[in-house]
Design an enzyme around this catalytic site. Structure first.
Site, short mmCIF file in Angstrom:
data_model
loop_
_atom_site.label_atom_id
_atom_site.label_comp_id
_atom_site.label_asym_id
_atom_site.label_seq_id
_atom_site.Cartn_x
_atom_site.Cartn_y
_atom_site.Cartn_z
N CYS A 1 0.81 -1.21 0.00
CA CYS A 1 0.00 0.00 0.00
C CYS A 1 0.85 1.27 0.00
CB CYS A 1 -0.96 0.04 1.18
SG CYS A 1 -2.19 -1.28 1.19
N ARG B 1 -4.10 0.70 -2.88
CA ARG B 1 -4.36 -0.47 -2.03
C ARG B 1 -3.80 -1.76 -2.60
NH1 ARG B 1 -10.08 -3.48 -0.43
NH2 ARG B 1 -9.17 -4.78 1.22
N LEU B 2 -3.11 -2.48 -1.74
CA LEU B 2 -2.74 -3.87 -1.99
C LEU B 2 -3.58 -4.71 -1.03
CD1 LEU B 2 -0.88 -5.91 -3.44
CD2 LEU B 2 0.72 -5.66 -1.53
N SER B 3 -4.54 -5.44 -1.54
CA SER B 3 -5.49 -6.17 -0.70
C SER B 3 -4.84 -7.42 -0.11
CB SER B 3 -6.72 -6.58 -1.52
OG SER B 3 -7.33 -5.46 -2.12
N ASN C 1 -1.05 2.26 5.65
CA ASN C 1 -0.15 1.30 5.03
C ASN C 1 0.47 0.46 6.14
OD1 ASN C 1 1.83 -0.08 3.49
ND2 ASN C 1 3.31 1.57 3.82
N GLY C 2 0.35 -0.86 6.05
CA GLY C 2 1.00 -1.68 7.06
C GLY C 2 0.18 -2.87 7.49
N GLU C 3 0.53 -3.36 8.66
CA GLU C 3 -0.15 -4.50 9.26
C GLU C 3 -0.16 -4.35 10.77
OE1 GLU C 3 0.25 -9.40 9.60
OE2 GLU C 3 1.63 -8.26 8.32
N ASP D 1 -7.65 -4.72 9.51
CA ASP D 1 -7.02 -3.99 10.61
C ASP D 1 -7.14 -2.47 10.50
OD1 ASP D 1 -5.36 -3.87 8.40
OD2 ASP D 1 -3.57 -4.59 9.42
#
Length: 205
Positions: free
Chosen positions: A2, A52-54, A78-80, A103
């Site tokens: 992302c 977005r990167l899903s 952006n992240g986790e 998240d």
């Protein structure tokens, strides 16, 4: 992965902001090719865009910019967040209904409940920009270890943030930062808020 871009400015008009946002989406497309969009505030002062990167929530409800249930908050992220499930459980225990399974919403609704205290509850690698439309304030944050990239630029009344330096270079004449270059050649990296260019700072973790 992302990527996102945010701009607050009285110098640039609505069209300028939209052009800058679309250009950022183009530049950072490699960071998130699955979906992109932008949000422009009602007073045309702030714009946020997202690539977005899903990964976690693959549905359309996970698209960004994302709004809180109340509509007062908007975020690009952006992240986790490693402990997002426990954060979601705590939010639901406090009567907050959630619409997604990812998240990002945990941060968004966590801010609505705890304010900046949400940063004490989340664990992970992240960078985000959040706007409180009701209070007219913003929060830009990066994980304590500085894993996810986040760059900042200020020029007069214009403030911009992005996941990469390139979207910010249109607002500042690219000029190599000699201090950063010296540290890079000496230590292999530049410390603190130094980036490769003058006028663009790297927000430290």
């Amino acid at each position: 992965m992302c990527g996102f871009f945010g701009l607050h400015s009285h110098e640039f008009d609505k069209n300028d902001k939209i052009i800058a946002s679309k250009k950022s989406i183009e530049i950072q497309n490699h960071r998130g090719p699955d979906f992109n969009d932008f949000w422009l505030s009602e007073n045309n002062e702030i714009i946020l865009s997202h690539n977005r990167l899903s990964i976690l929530d693959l549905s359309e409800t996970g698209n960004q910019p994302m709004f809180s249930r109340s509509g007062n908050l908007v975020i690009v992220f952006n992240g986790e967040i490693y402990n997002y499930r426990s954060v979601r459980e705590e939010l639901e225990a406090n009567g907050i209904g959630l619409r997604t399974s990812g998240d990002t919403e945990a941060i968004l609704e966590g801010y609505r409940l705890w304010g900046e205290g949400v940063l004490d509850r989340i664990e992970g690698m992240y960078a985000f920009a959040l706007i409180d439309r009701q209070l007219g304030v913003g929060l830009v944050a990066r994980d304590p270890l500085g894993i996810k990239p986040l760059y900042f630029m200020r020029r007069g009344s214009t403030i911009a943030v992005a996941s990469e330096m390139r979207p910010l270079q249109r607002f500042s004449v690219p000029k190599v930062n000699q201090y950063a270059l010296a540290e890079l050649l000496t230590f292999g990296w530049a410390a603190g808020g130094l980036s490769n260019y003058d006028g663009i700072e790297r927000i430290a973790g």
